[in-house]
Write a protein that holds these residues in place. Structure first.
Motif, PDB file in Angstrom:
ATOM      1  N   ASN A   2      -2.164  -8.304   2.363  1.00 50.06           N
ATOM      2  CA  ASN A   2      -2.781  -8.061   1.228  1.00 50.06           C
ATOM      3  C   ASN A   2      -2.457  -6.427   0.758  1.00 50.06           C
ATOM      4  O   ASN A   2      -3.448  -6.017  -0.013  1.00 50.06           O
ATOM      5  CB  ASN A   2      -4.389  -8.109   1.462  1.00 50.06           C
ATOM      6  N   ILE A   3      -1.162  -6.141   0.714  1.00 50.19           N
ATOM      7  CA  ILE A   3      -0.767  -4.916   0.148  1.00 50.19           C
ATOM      8  C   ILE A   3       0.419  -5.136  -0.780  1.00 50.19           C
ATOM      9  O   ILE A   3       1.115  -4.085  -1.336  1.00 50.19           O
ATOM     10  CB  ILE A   3      -0.552  -3.672   1.119  1.00 50.19           C
ATOM     11  N   GLY A   4       0.654  -6.135  -1.047  1.00 54.13           N
ATOM     12  CA  GLY A   4       1.861  -6.489  -2.017  1.00 54.13           C
ATOM     13  C   GLY A   4       3.192  -6.969  -1.497  1.00 54.13           C
ATOM     14  O   GLY A   4       4.075  -6.883  -2.220  1.00 54.13           O
ATOM     15  N   PHE A   5       2.954  -7.442  -0.114  1.00 52.83           N
ATOM     16  CA  PHE A   5       4.258  -7.953   0.364  1.00 52.83           C
ATOM     17  C   PHE A   5       4.234  -9.603   0.851  1.00 52.83           C
ATOM     18  O   PHE A   5       4.997 -10.102   1.428  1.00 52.83           O
ATOM     19  CB  PHE A   5       4.567  -7.157   1.672  1.00 52.83           C
ATOM     20  N   GLY A   6       3.368 -10.320  -0.067  1.00 55.51           N
ATOM     21  CA  GLY A   6       3.551 -11.737  -0.062  1.00 55.51           C
ATOM     22  C   GLY A   6       3.141 -12.476   1.182  1.00 55.51           C
ATOM     23  O   GLY A   6       3.489 -13.489   1.389  1.00 55.51           O
ATOM     24  N   SER A   7       1.967 -11.949   1.632  1.00 54.78           N
ATOM     25  CA  SER A   7       1.380 -12.758   3.022  1.00 54.78           C
ATOM     26  C   SER A   7       1.075 -14.000   2.695  1.00 54.78           C
ATOM     27  O   SER A   7       0.892 -14.654   3.568  1.00 54.78           O
ATOM     28  CB  SER A   7       0.463 -11.829   3.526  1.00 54.78           C
ATOM     29  N   SER A   8       0.318 -14.160   1.418  1.00 50.82           N
ATOM     30  CA  SER A   8      -0.031 -15.651   1.275  1.00 50.82           C
ATOM     31  C   SER A   8       0.930 -16.604   1.030  1.00 50.82           C
ATOM     32  O   SER A   8       0.977 -17.880   1.373  1.00 50.82           O
ATOM     33  CB  SER A   8      -0.842 -15.579   0.030  1.00 50.82           C
TER      34      SER A   8
ATOM     35  N   ALA B 215      -3.174  -0.844  -0.301  1.00 50.56           N
ATOM     36  CA  ALA B 215      -4.034  -0.758  -1.603  1.00 50.56           C
ATOM     37  C   ALA B 215      -4.552  -2.097  -1.674  1.00 50.56           C
ATOM     38  O   ALA B 215      -3.781  -3.114  -2.165  1.00 50.56           O
ATOM     39  CB  ALA B 215      -3.767  -0.186  -2.944  1.00 50.56           C
ATOM     40  N   TYR B 216      -5.735  -2.547  -1.526  1.00 49.04           N
ATOM     41  CA  TYR B 216      -6.432  -3.704  -1.571  1.00 49.04           C
ATOM     42  C   TYR B 216      -6.316  -4.422  -3.123  1.00 49.04           C
ATOM     43  O   TYR B 216      -6.274  -3.513  -4.188  1.00 49.04           O
ATOM     44  CB  TYR B 216      -7.970  -3.840  -1.348  1.00 49.04           C
ATOM     45  N   LYS B 217      -5.735  -5.741  -3.233  1.00 53.80           N
ATOM     46  CA  LYS B 217      -5.495  -6.066  -4.447  1.00 53.80           C
ATOM     47  C   LYS B 217      -6.266  -7.715  -4.676  1.00 53.80           C
ATOM     48  O   LYS B 217      -6.694  -8.254  -3.557  1.00 53.80           O
ATOM     49  CB  LYS B 217      -3.931  -6.459  -4.669  1.00 53.80           C
TER      50      LYS B 217
ATOM     51  N   VAL C  17      -4.863  -2.380 -12.528  1.00 53.88           N
ATOM     52  CA  VAL C  17      -4.165  -1.361 -12.421  1.00 53.88           C
ATOM     53  C   VAL C  17      -3.825  -1.311 -10.967  1.00 53.88           C
ATOM     54  O   VAL C  17      -4.489  -0.704 -10.252  1.00 53.88           O
ATOM     55  CB  VAL C  17      -4.388  -0.020 -12.997  1.00 53.88           C
ATOM     56  N   TYR C  18      -2.689  -1.920 -10.309  1.00 51.23           N
ATOM     57  CA  TYR C  18      -2.461  -1.846  -8.819  1.00 51.23           C
ATOM     58  C   TYR C  18      -1.699  -0.786  -8.201  1.00 51.23           C
ATOM     59  O   TYR C  18      -1.861  -0.330  -7.132  1.00 51.23           O
ATOM     60  CB  TYR C  18      -1.592  -3.200  -8.617  1.00 51.23           C
ATOM     61  N   TRP C  19      -1.017  -0.194  -9.325  1.00 56.30           N
ATOM     62  CA  TRP C  19      -0.072   0.859  -8.925  1.00 56.30           C
ATOM     63  C   TRP C  19      -0.722   2.123  -8.527  1.00 56.30           C
ATOM     64  O   TRP C  19      -1.857   2.567  -9.103  1.00 56.30           O
ATOM     65  CB  TRP C  19       1.213   1.194  -9.992  1.00 56.30           C
ATOM     66  N   GLN C  20      -0.341   2.902  -7.584  1.00 54.46           N
ATOM     67  CA  GLN C  20      -1.036   4.132  -6.945  1.00 54.46           C
ATOM     68  C   GLN C  20      -0.058   5.356  -7.169  1.00 54.46           C
ATOM     69  O   GLN C  20       1.211   5.086  -7.362  1.00 54.46           O
ATOM     70  CB  GLN C  20      -1.286   4.065  -5.433  1.00 54.46           C
ATOM     71  N   PRO C  21      -0.474   6.606  -7.093  1.00 51.51           N
ATOM     72  CA  PRO C  21       0.603   7.543  -7.305  1.00 51.51           C
ATOM     73  C   PRO C  21       1.852   7.525  -6.459  1.00 51.51           C
ATOM     74  O   PRO C  21       3.006   7.878  -7.020  1.00 51.51           O
ATOM     75  CB  PRO C  21      -0.399   8.830  -6.959  1.00 51.51           C
ATOM     76  N   GLU C  22       1.563   6.935  -5.204  1.00 51.89           N
ATOM     77  CA  GLU C  22       2.541   6.660  -4.299  1.00 51.89           C
ATOM     78  C   GLU C  22       3.665   5.806  -4.971  1.00 51.89           C
ATOM     79  O   GLU C  22       4.975   5.882  -4.481  1.00 51.89           O
ATOM     80  CB  GLU C  22       2.426   6.170  -2.908  1.00 51.89           C
TER      81      GLU C  22
ATOM     82  N   SER D 223      11.015  -3.054  -7.338  1.00 54.58           N
ATOM     83  CA  SER D 223      10.353  -4.128  -7.765  1.00 54.58           C
ATOM     84  C   SER D 223       9.131  -4.248  -7.035  1.00 54.58           C
ATOM     85  O   SER D 223       9.041  -3.616  -5.880  1.00 54.58           O
ATOM     86  CB  SER D 223      11.263  -5.320  -7.377  1.00 54.58           C
ATOM     87  N   THR D 224       8.161  -4.741  -7.865  1.00 54.53           N
ATOM     88  CA  THR D 224       6.668  -4.939  -7.125  1.00 54.53           C
ATOM     89  C   THR D 224       6.425  -6.158  -7.431  1.00 54.53           C
ATOM     90  O   THR D 224       6.716  -6.733  -8.775  1.00 54.53           O
ATOM     91  CB  THR D 224       5.829  -3.849  -7.723  1.00 54.53           C
ATOM     92  N   ASP D 225       5.310  -6.926  -6.778  1.00 57.75           N
ATOM     93  CA  ASP D 225       4.778  -7.965  -7.176  1.00 57.75           C
ATOM     94  C   ASP D 225       3.235  -7.502  -7.329  1.00 57.75           C
ATOM     95  O   ASP D 225       3.017  -6.396  -8.034  1.00 57.75           O
ATOM     96  CB  ASP D 225       4.468  -9.175  -6.027  1.00 57.75           C
ATOM     97  N   THR D 226       2.235  -8.277  -7.365  1.00 58.62           N
ATOM     98  CA  THR D 226       0.887  -7.864  -7.808  1.00 58.62           C
ATOM     99  C   THR D 226       0.175  -7.060  -6.579  1.00 58.62           C
ATOM    100  O   THR D 226      -0.356  -7.588  -5.682  1.00 58.62           O
ATOM    101  CB  THR D 226       0.087  -9.110  -8.034  1.00 58.62           C
ATOM    102  N   GLY D 227       0.826  -5.599  -6.668  1.00 59.62           N
ATOM    103  CA  GLY D 227       0.513  -4.833  -5.327  1.00 59.62           C
ATOM    104  C   GLY D 227       0.892  -3.372  -5.660  1.00 59.62           C
ATOM    105  O   GLY D 227       1.662  -3.307  -6.628  1.00 59.62           O
ATOM    106  N   ALA D 228       0.402  -2.464  -4.870  1.00 60.21           N
ATOM    107  CA  ALA D 228       1.062  -1.028  -4.909  1.00 60.21           C
ATOM    108  C   ALA D 228       2.035  -0.966  -4.077  1.00 60.21           C
ATOM    109  O   ALA D 228       3.067   0.155  -4.534  1.00 60.21           O
ATOM    110  CB  ALA D 228      -0.002  -0.106  -4.658  1.00 60.21           C
TER     111      ALA D 228
END
Length: 330
Positions: free
Chosen positions: A99-105, A189-191, A255-260, A281-286
């Motif tokens: 749940n931080i944008g690396f496709g666990s689902s 970051a929770y999404k 807005v998923y993106w964080q300063p990092e 590249s990003t998916d829906t996550g930070a």
């Protein structure tokens, strides 16, 4: 009636956004991804004729609410296909943060579909199993077939299923399956991916995305066949920006993106100006996938680490597979 399966999560290259059917999770357009290894989800299931209720456990925690409902959609479809009404014991573990944008689902439902089908005695091809996984997560369909795969859109299971895409070796010797390295930049970051998909079509940018995504898909398919590192991952970088534009302009303004996240983007662009072949590249996550060639991976990982972000190095993963009983989680 017990089986264990393992699947790798996906990195979206040309990502789907929005669903024309939320129950069957039918996307509006095709999508292309690659699987990342050694990251994986391992799932053991056992059909229990004498049990009263299903039990779902992920990473040691009992699952309920919406997460359990999504697993139910997958298990119920396998029951229908197999003609059984047994309860199921289900346990799953991830080797990477969820749940931080690396496709666990994607890996989660791919492993679940493989294990459930095998335990139920179903003799199905991976494209057929991808239609089971899709009911939990559209991305999971591509995690079933693995490596570089496309999920084709459609209004039924015969059309909306995943298949592997052919890849070639580039003129400069780049092999997309052997030579890619992914520096995974962890930005916790929770999404709310499901909510973003639910309201995607309400964005004024959605029609614009639909107008150009088919050209992106054709370009990506051709770039993979040609084995062109720069074409593949420049397209993936631009698709990430396009997806985020539609996500941010939906009713909830996600807005998923964080300063990092932005710091990683800037580091990647600086490296590219220095002549290093690298794209973000990003998916829906930070969190960020930083795609590079294997001979540059140490330089890229070092630069991302300099900005204080945890990293892992991944490569291309294969299809979901059933494991030996000795690897069962229970």
């Amino acid at each position: 009636m017990k089986a264990t399966a393992r699947a790798h999560p996906i990195q979206g290259l040309v990502k789907y956004h929005g669903m024309r059917d939320e129950q069957l999770r039918l996307p509006y357009h095709d999508s292309i991804s690659l699987c990342t290894a050694p990251t994986a989800t391992t799932t053991t299931v056992e059909w229990e004729p004498d049990a009263a209720d299903d039990t779902f456990v992920i990473d040691g925690d009992v699952v309920d609410g919406r997460a359990a409902e999504r697993i139910d959609l997958v298990t119920d479809y396998v029951r229908e296909l197999a003609g059984i009404d047994h309860a199921v014991r289900f346990e799953s573990r991830n080797s990477f943060p969820s749940n931080i944008g690396f496709g666990s689902s994607s890996s989660g439902f791919a492993a679940a579909a493989m294990a459930l089908a095998d335990a139920a005695g179903l003799d199905l091809s991976r494209p057929e199993i991808s239609t089971i996984a899709r009911r939990g997560s559209s991305s999971a369909a591509r995690a079933v077939t693995g490596a570089y795969s496309v999920l084709e859109t459609g209004l039924n299971d015969e059309d909306c299923r995943s298949r592997r895409l052919p890849v070639g070796e580039g003129e400069d010797g780049f092999d997309p399956e052997e030579d890619l390295r992914i520096v995974a930049a962890h930005v916790p970051a929770y999404k709310e991916t499901e909510e973003a998909h639910r309201e995607a079509a309400a964005s004024h940018m959605f029609d614009a995305r639909m107008a150009h995504v088919h050209e992106q898909l054709a370009e990506m398919t051709d770039a993979l066949r040609a084995g062109s590192f720069d074409r593949i991952f420049e397209l993936a970088e631009h698709d990430s920006l396009s997806l985020t534009a539609a996500t941010m302009t939906g009713p909830s303004g996600w807005v998923y993106w964080q300063p990092e996240t932005i710091a990683v983007f800037n580091a990647v662009r600086e490296l590219r100006e220095e002549g290093v072949p690298v794209y973000f590249s990003t998916d829906t996550g930070a969190s960020v996938y930083v795609n590079t060639r294997k001979q540059y991976v140490d330089e890229v990982e070092s630069r991302i680490a300099e900005i204080g972000i945890e990293t892992d190095v991944w490569s291309v993963g294969g299809p979901a597979r059933v494991l030996d009983p000795s690897e069962s989680l229970f």
